[in-house]
Design an enzyme around this catalytic site. Structure first.
Site, PDB file in Angstrom:
ATOM      1  N   SER A  40       0.840  -1.199   0.000  1.00  0.00           N
ATOM      2  CA  SER A  40       0.000   0.000   0.000  1.00  0.00           C
ATOM      3  C   SER A  40       0.871   1.243   0.000  1.00  0.00           C
ATOM      4  CB  SER A  40      -0.853  -0.020   1.269  1.00  0.00           C
ATOM      5  OG  SER A  40      -1.445   1.237   1.473  1.00  0.00           O
ATOM      6  N   LYS A  84       2.271  -4.076   6.579  1.00  0.00           N
ATOM      7  CA  LYS A  84       2.679  -4.020   5.167  1.00  0.00           C
ATOM      8  C   LYS A  84       4.193  -3.816   5.056  1.00  0.00           C
ATOM      9  CE  LYS A  84      -1.308  -4.602   3.271  1.00  0.00           C
ATOM     10  NZ  LYS A  84      -1.582  -5.935   2.751  1.00  0.00           N
ATOM     11  N   TYR A 119      -1.615  -1.413  10.983  1.00  0.00           N
ATOM     12  CA  TYR A 119      -1.891  -1.956   9.650  1.00  0.00           C
ATOM     13  C   TYR A 119      -0.728  -1.643   8.696  1.00  0.00           C
ATOM     14  CZ  TYR A 119      -3.520  -1.944   4.828  1.00  0.00           C
ATOM     15  OH  TYR A 119      -3.605  -2.127   3.469  1.00  0.00           O
TER      16      TYR A 119
HETATM   17  P1  NAD Z   1     -10.820  -7.429   1.328  1.00  0.00           P
HETATM   18  O1  NAD Z   1     -11.003  -7.446   2.796  1.00  0.00           O
HETATM   19  O2  NAD Z   1     -12.014  -7.213   0.472  1.00  0.00           O
HETATM   20  O3  NAD Z   1     -10.094  -8.774   0.847  1.00  0.00           O
HETATM   21  C1  NAD Z   1      -9.192  -9.473   1.668  1.00  0.00           C
HETATM   22  C2  NAD Z   1      -9.627 -10.926   1.668  1.00  0.00           C
HETATM   23  O4  NAD Z   1      -8.703 -11.696   2.459  1.00  0.00           O
HETATM   24  C3  NAD Z   1     -11.019 -11.133   2.267  1.00  0.00           C
HETATM   25  O5  NAD Z   1     -11.792 -11.922   1.375  1.00  0.00           O
HETATM   26  C4  NAD Z   1     -10.747 -11.883   3.574  1.00  0.00           C
HETATM   27  O6  NAD Z   1     -11.815 -12.776   3.901  1.00  0.00           O
HETATM   28  C5  NAD Z   1      -9.441 -12.591   3.258  1.00  0.00           C
HETATM   29  N1  NAD Z   1      -8.606 -12.883   4.432  1.00  0.00           N
HETATM   30  C6  NAD Z   1      -8.201 -12.042   5.417  1.00  0.00           C
HETATM   31  N2  NAD Z   1      -7.409 -12.689   6.286  1.00  0.00           N
HETATM   32  C7  NAD Z   1      -7.285 -13.966   5.851  1.00  0.00           C
HETATM   33  C8  NAD Z   1      -6.595 -15.106   6.327  1.00  0.00           C
HETATM   34  N3  NAD Z   1      -5.882 -15.089   7.459  1.00  0.00           N
HETATM   35  N4  NAD Z   1      -6.690 -16.266   5.631  1.00  0.00           N
HETATM   36  C9  NAD Z   1      -7.424 -16.329   4.497  1.00  0.00           C
HETATM   37  N5  NAD Z   1      -8.098 -15.276   3.995  1.00  0.00           N
HETATM   38  C10 NAD Z   1      -8.034 -14.106   4.673  1.00  0.00           C
HETATM   39  O7  NAD Z   1      -9.708  -6.310   1.009  1.00  0.00           O
HETATM   40  P2  NAD Z   1      -9.244  -5.691  -0.383  1.00  0.00           P
HETATM   41  O8  NAD Z   1      -9.674  -4.272  -0.403  1.00  0.00           O
HETATM   42  O9  NAD Z   1      -9.597  -6.570  -1.499  1.00  0.00           O
HETATM   43  O10 NAD Z   1      -7.676  -5.689  -0.159  1.00  0.00           O
HETATM   44  C11 NAD Z   1      -6.852  -6.755  -0.574  1.00  0.00           C
HETATM   45  C12 NAD Z   1      -5.427  -6.478  -0.143  1.00  0.00           C
HETATM   46  O11 NAD Z   1      -5.002  -5.239  -0.668  1.00  0.00           O
HETATM   47  C13 NAD Z   1      -5.237  -6.404   1.370  1.00  0.00           C
HETATM   48  O12 NAD Z   1      -4.003  -7.028   1.705  1.00  0.00           O
HETATM   49  C14 NAD Z   1      -5.167  -4.926   1.625  1.00  0.00           C
HETATM   50  O13 NAD Z   1      -4.407  -4.628   2.771  1.00  0.00           O
HETATM   51  C15 NAD Z   1      -4.476  -4.433   0.363  1.00  0.00           C
HETATM   52  N6  NAD Z   1      -4.778  -3.029   0.065  1.00  0.00           N
HETATM   53  C16 NAD Z   1      -6.069  -2.631  -0.058  1.00  0.00           C
HETATM   54  C17 NAD Z   1      -6.354  -1.286  -0.299  1.00  0.00           C
HETATM   55  C18 NAD Z   1      -7.785  -0.808  -0.406  1.00  0.00           C
HETATM   56  O14 NAD Z   1      -8.010   0.392  -0.315  1.00  0.00           O
HETATM   57  N7  NAD Z   1      -8.768  -1.661  -0.634  1.00  0.00           N
HETATM   58  C19 NAD Z   1      -5.306  -0.369  -0.428  1.00  0.00           C
HETATM   59  C20 NAD Z   1      -3.981  -0.822  -0.310  1.00  0.00           C
HETATM   60  C21 NAD Z   1      -3.734  -2.160  -0.064  1.00  0.00           C
END
Ligand code: NAD
Ligand code: UDP
Length: 340
Positions: free
Chosen positions: A127, A155, A151
């Site tokens: 991120s 990362k 958080y």
């Molecule tokens: P999201 O919560 O929709 O998707 C994450 C998925 O991981 C979920 O389906 C959840 O059930 C699953 N999960 C969490 N912990 C788990 C575990 N221990 N074992 C198995 N599954 C697990 O989030 P997103 O927005 O799709 O984000 C995906 C990734 O991108 C994350 O790592 C997040 O930190 C990163 N990210 C997201 C954003 C944003 O704004 N959405 C920005 C920067 C980085």
């Protein structure tokens, strides 16, 4: 890149589900590992509807080493895209140990399972939060990194872990994708972001006001040193972001070790510009008030996209109007998200 078997952790989530669609469309076989802690299998059903074929789904928590090893035993995995993690900044301040446990322990287990099965190619969801308050914009990947929330630190530490692994064993090839602000939805309107509770992020909040689930948007701070006084971010369409993962998987063949790459459009938009674009997409004004600043917000963040262009051979195609149109299309068709 020839068709491969890609294991996608967190593939039922917001960005993961969109990436599954693009991977299936490109001819890859997709294996999803997700514990459904922040998602539902409805998303994967809809992915299959869009793509015309299904992913292989395993409801497994990455911290369950035995179950994770079985997934690798069952499938001949070529490469991994690692989305799974907890992502709410505020919550991470309240329950930091749960964040370290889920994100760090989950990643360590994943790396062990990969190495045990001779899989060393990985794309990781990082991120732009790792840049903290940038001294210079646009932000290049060489800018100093640091993080202000648990958080963000998960990362940062995972990035360091992946760098150390690659330095110690040349078989590891890793792309760290540093996402800016993902918004929007698949143009079909059948998959999108489905936040639990009241959204923290601007676009889902604005769209829930537009659909009537929330009353008014609060614009956090109108006195920043920016042209209209509101904060500037680099919003990126989730379909463009999904495509960046395909580009990163392809780029693994051209890199050595571990490479960080920004994924943004390179264009900054202010909160008021987003509200105007969202209102335009909705066809009605989104009621909003400018209120006090939100603690911890940085005035201006947008990406230098040069490395994405040169290393991934990828750049964003969709603009803020596309993002708002598609996010609204998803919200309109699914007023209560996947529970609609
Ligand atoms: P999201 O919560 O929709 O998707 C994450 C998925 O991981 C979920 O389906 C959840 O059930 C699953 N999960 C969490 N912990 C788990 C575990 N221990 N074992 C198995 N599954 C697990 O989030 P997103 O927005 O799709 O984000 C995906 C990734 O991108 C994350 O790592 C997040 O930190 C990163 N990210 C997201 C954003 C944003 O704004 N959405 C920005 C920067 C980085
Ligand atoms: N924001 C806002 N009202 C909201 C949510 C967010 O004004 O209800 C602003 C926030 O202050 C920031 C921008 O919108 O300037 C993007 O915030 P978001 O939480 O979506 O992403 P961040 O960049 O903080 O990760």
């Amino acid at each position: 890149m020839a068709a491969q078997t890609i294991l996608v952790t967190g593939g039922a989530g917001y960005i993961g589900s969109h990436t599954c669609v693009q991977l299936l469309a490109a001819g890859h076989d997709v294996v999803v590992v997700d514990n459904l802690s922040n998602s539902s299998t409805v998303a994967l059903d809809r992915v299959a509807d869009i793509a015309g074929r299904s992913v292989a789904f395993h409801e497994v928590d990455l911290r369950d080493r035995v179950a994770l090893a079985e997934v690798f035993d069952d499938h001949d995995v070529d490469r991994v895209v690692h989305f799974a993690g907890l992502k709410a900044v505020g919550e991470s301040v309240e329950i930091p140990v749960a964040y370290y446990d889920n994100n760090i322990v989950g990643t360590v287990n994943l790396l062990n399972a990969m190495a045990d099965h001779e899989v060393f190619d990985l794309v990781f969801s990082s991120s732009c939060t790792v840049y903290g308050e940038p001294e210079v914009v646009p932000i290049t990947e060489d800018a100093p990194i640091g993080a202000v929330s648990p958080y963000g630190r998960t990362k940062l530490y995972i990035e360091e872990l992946l760098r150390d692994a690659a330095a110690a064993d040349k078989r590891w090839r890793t792309v760290l994708l540093r996402y800016f602000n993902p918004v929007g939805a698949h143009p079909s309107g059948t998959i999108g972001e489905d936040p639990t509770g009241i959204p923290n992020n601007l676009m889902p909040y604005a769209m829930q006001v537009a659909i009537g689930r929330l009353e008014r948007l609060r614009v956090f701070g109108g006195d920043y040193d920016t042209p209209d006084g509101t904060c500037i971010r680099d919003y990126i369409h989730v379909v463009d972001l999904a495509d960046a993962h395909l580009a990163a998987l392809g780029a693994l063949d051209r890199i050595e070790g571990c490479e960080a790459v920004n994924v943004g459009t390179g264009t900054g938009s202010s909160v008021l510009e987003v509200v105007a674009a969202a209102s335009n997409a909705v066809g009605a004004d989104i009621p909003h008030d400018v209120v006090d600043r939100r603690p911890g917000d940085v005035p201006c963040v947008f990406a230098d996209t040069g490395r994405a262009e040169s290393l991934l051979r990828w750049s964003a195609r969709l603009d803020l109007a596309d993002m708002c149109r598609d996010h609204w299309n998803w919200q309109r068709q699914n007023p209560a998200g996947y529970g609609s």
